[in-house]
Each structure stands twice: as structure tokens, then as C-alpha cells.
Design an enzyme around this catalytic site. Structure first.
Site, short mmCIF file in Angstrom:
data_model
loop_
_atom_site.label_atom_id
_atom_site.label_comp_id
_atom_site.label_asym_id
_atom_site.label_seq_id
_atom_site.Cartn_x
_atom_site.Cartn_y
_atom_site.Cartn_z
N ASP A 252 1.16 -1.26 0.14
CA ASP A 252 -0.08 0.14 0.30
C ASP A 252 0.51 1.35 0.52
OD1 ASP A 252 -0.96 0.47 4.12
OD2 ASP A 252 0.19 -0.52 2.88
N HIS B 100 9.01 0.04 8.93
CA HIS B 100 8.60 -1.36 9.83
C HIS B 100 8.60 -2.40 7.97
CE1 HIS B 100 6.66 0.61 12.50
NE2 HIS B 100 5.89 2.39 11.64
O1 RIB Z 1 2.18 0.11 11.15
C1 RIB Z 1 3.17 0.14 10.00
C2 RIB Z 1 2.36 -0.54 8.12
O2 RIB Z 1 1.13 0.31 8.75
C3 RIB Z 1 3.34 -0.69 7.64
O3 RIB Z 1 2.97 -0.91 6.40
C4 RIB Z 1 2.88 0.86 6.75
O4 RIB Z 1 3.12 1.55 5.96
C5 RIB Z 1 1.32 1.19 6.98
O5 RIB Z 1 0.31 0.25 6.09
CA CA Z 2 2.83 -0.39 4.52
#
Ligand code: RIB
Ligand code: CA
Length: 327
Positions: A21, A252
Site C-alpha cells: 500500500d 516497518h
Molecule cells: O504499521 C505500519 C504499517 O502500516 C506499514 O506497512 C505502513 O506502510 C502502514 O501500511
Molecule cells: Ca505498508
């Protein structure tokens, strides 16, 4: 999920399919994967989350154009969760355009006609045992693929997903992490899949800090991808400074790539995982069955252990990502 060797004993690149995303940290992870010869990115599938699917799909196409990899197909995915309304984008984290309000040129390429969940099924079934799914957003497409092909899980090499929070609080609510709370029903179906699953949740990603000095190194990069990361990350770093007082960003999505490249930099526990799909304040929480599963823990019964990453040598993985990006 060890590396596979070809007939002459050379390590063949691991085929990965990234469900994403984009999203600033998704962009970093995608470029990181493309710059890593151990990995063969066979496709991107897009999903709502950080932004609407129109936006995440446009961004996925542009990222591949920036990286010079328009040979990689993009399949557009779900616009909304399985069983609820989409909670909406997070422009205060990723910008209105999902790219830190850098307002990218429109892509000149287009997604393939195949829907994301069908692309996942067709790709995995065409390469039995070879494809590792790397979901970086809500798990809607992956759950739809598992439902569309009941044997999908046994044909997967595995799933390495960014999402969840087993032993810490959430980031999208006090109880839950963003990717999971964006589609708890889908996430619970994925954690029930009978295949190897690695969960790169907040337990480990919030221990991985890429400082502002680290981020500044992208400006020294010589590739269009490094320049793009340098352009989009100030917005993201500002969010982390104002919201958490951080000097930098939590890593992340790139954690999935670093784990695939260098698992030795991580520690983990392995337990079955369920997701709270109720309507309480804990909706979306990932719940690990730490003390085993008896006949009272019905929800966890029959589920395989999930590898839950809990520790990281964060300087090692940050340096690895920067090195792969030539920074
Ligand atoms: O919590 C972090 C996640 O949520 C990551 O994948 C960031 O891109 C959002 O999608
Ligand atoms: Ca993400």
C-alpha cells in the site's frame, strides 16, 4: 525458509511477490528488494491502506518506473476490507499522495488486467514451493487468494508479513497495528493458513530506528530510487518527530526485506496467532498463544506456530538497507 540452491549449488534468488500500500516505507522496502540480488521480485499487488487503492496502484507503477523495472507486473487489488468499510487513508503519515506530497508525475505504465488475488493464485500455482509472499499492507488480497485457491498455502514457500503487535501496544489504536486493524478478518484468515509465516510486527519494527542522519545518506545516493527516498522521507520523519519525538523513522516494511536477506540479525518466538475480530477496543490485536493451546483455546487450535520477530540488531539492518541503496 532457507535459500534454495540450483543444480550447481549456487544460491538461486528467492522469488518474492510484494503486496503493498505505497506508502513511504513501502516504497523504501520495494526499492530495497529491487536492489538485492538475493531476491527476485516477480510482481507487486496493490491494496488500500496508507491511501486509496487508486493512489497505491499509481504509486506502485511509478516506483517501478523510477527503478527502471517496468518489466515487473503490477496487479491492482482490493479497494476495501473483507467485512467492514475502509477506515480511510492516513495523509498525516504518508501525505495525500502516499508519497510525502511530492506529487509524482503520473505513471506511463498500467496495471495488468488480472486482479491482485488472482495474480497471487496464478503466480504461486505456476511456481509451486517457490514464491514467498511479502505483504506490507492490509491482508485483504492475501486472504482473498487463500479463499480462491484452498491449496494455495501448501504451494507457498512462505509468508513474511509486516503487521501486528504481539507483546506491545498498537500504532493505529492503543490495541492494534495499522495493517491488521485495516482488515482484522483478513488477517485472522492469513494467520490460520497452514504455511510458514513470519510476523514482522511492531514488536521488532519499533525497535528499528533509521535516524535522520541515516536518512540524510539517501541524498548521497546516485540512483533515481535513492533520490526518490530522499524526497519522500522528510514528510515521514516530520510525522515521527511531532507524534513520537523521534530522531528518524521506525523501519516497518523494510524489516521484511532485511529478515529475508539477514535473518541472523533477528530473534523470535514461535506461537499460534489469532486476531481479535470483535468490536471491542482490542479489535485488530494479534494474540499469540504463549502458553500453548489446550481444548479451551478453541480459536488457536489447529493453527501452526507463527515466527514472531521480537528482537533485532537494528544498526546492522539499517546499515544493510543503506548499503543496498548505495548510500
Ligand atoms: O504499521 C505500519 C504499517 O502500516 C506499514 O506497512 C505502513 O506502510 C502502514 O501500511
Ligand atoms: Ca505498508
Amino acid at each position: 525458509m532457507g535459500a534454495r540452491l540450483n543444480r550447481v549449488g549456487e544460491r538461486r534468488p528467492r522469488k518474492i511477490l510484494i503486496d503493498t500500500d505505497p506508502g513511504i516505507d513501502d516504497a523504501m522496502a520495494i526499492f530495497y528488494a529491487l536492489e538485492s540480488p538475493e531476491l527476485d521480485v516477480v510482481g507487486l499487488t496493490t491494496v488500500f491502506g496508507n491511501a486509496h487503492t487508486d493512489v497505491t496502484t499509481r504509486n506502485a507503477l511509478r516506483l517501478l518506473e523510477i527503478a527502471g523495472r517496468t518489466d515487473i507486473p503490477v496487479a491492482r487489488g482490493a479497494d476495501r476490507p473483507l467485512a467492514m468499510e475502509y477506515r480511510g487513508p492516513v495523509p498525516f503519515v504518508h501525505g495525500d499522495d502516499g508519497m510525502g506530497n511530492t506529487v509524482l508525475d503520473a505513471p506511463t505504465t498500467r496495471p495488468i488486467a488480472t486482479a491482485a488475488h488472482r495474480f497471487i493464485v496464478e503466480t504461486v500455482m505456476a511456481h509451486p514451493g517457490e514464491i514467498t509472499l511479502v505483504p506490507l499492507g492490509p491482508l485483504t488480497n492475501v486472504a482473498a487468494a487463500l479463499a480462491a485457491e484452498p491449496t494455495l498455502a501448501q504451494h507457498l514457500a512462505g509468508i513474511v508479513l509486516m503487521g501486528g503487535n504481539a507483546f506491545c501496544g498498537g500504532n493505529a489504536s492503543p490495541g492494534a497495528e495499522a495493517n491488521i486493524i485495516n482488515d482484522p478478518e483478513a488477517a485472522d484468515a492469513v494467520f490460520a493458513a497452514p504455511c510458514d509465516i513470519v510476523m514482522a510486527g511492531l514488536d521488532v519494527t519499533e525497535q528499528t530506528l533509521m535516524t535522520n542522519a541515516d536518512l540524510a545518506r539517501y541524498r548521497r545516493g546516485t540512483t533515481p530510487a535513492a533520490a526518490h527516498v530522499a524526497a519522500i522521507t522528510p514528510f515521514y520523519a516530520n510525522f515521527y518527530r511531532h507524534r513520537l519525538g523521534l530522531d528518524g523513522i521506525h523501519v516497518h516494511d523494510s524489516t521484511c526485506i532485511s529478515y529475508l536477506l539477514a535473518p541472523q540479525h533477528y530473534t523470535w518466538v514461535e506461537h499460534p496467532v489469532c486476531v481479535d475480530t470483535g468490536d471491542s477496543v482490542c479489535r485488530g490485536k494479534t494474540l499469540a498463544a504463549l502458553r500453548g493451546v489446550t481444548d479451551r483455546e478453541v480459536a488457536w487450535s489447529g493453527r501452526r506456530d507463527v515466527r514472531i520477530l521480537t528482537g533485532v540488531d537494528d544498526r546492522a539492518v539499517v546499515e544493510l538497507e543503506l548499503a543496498r541503496m548505495g548510500c
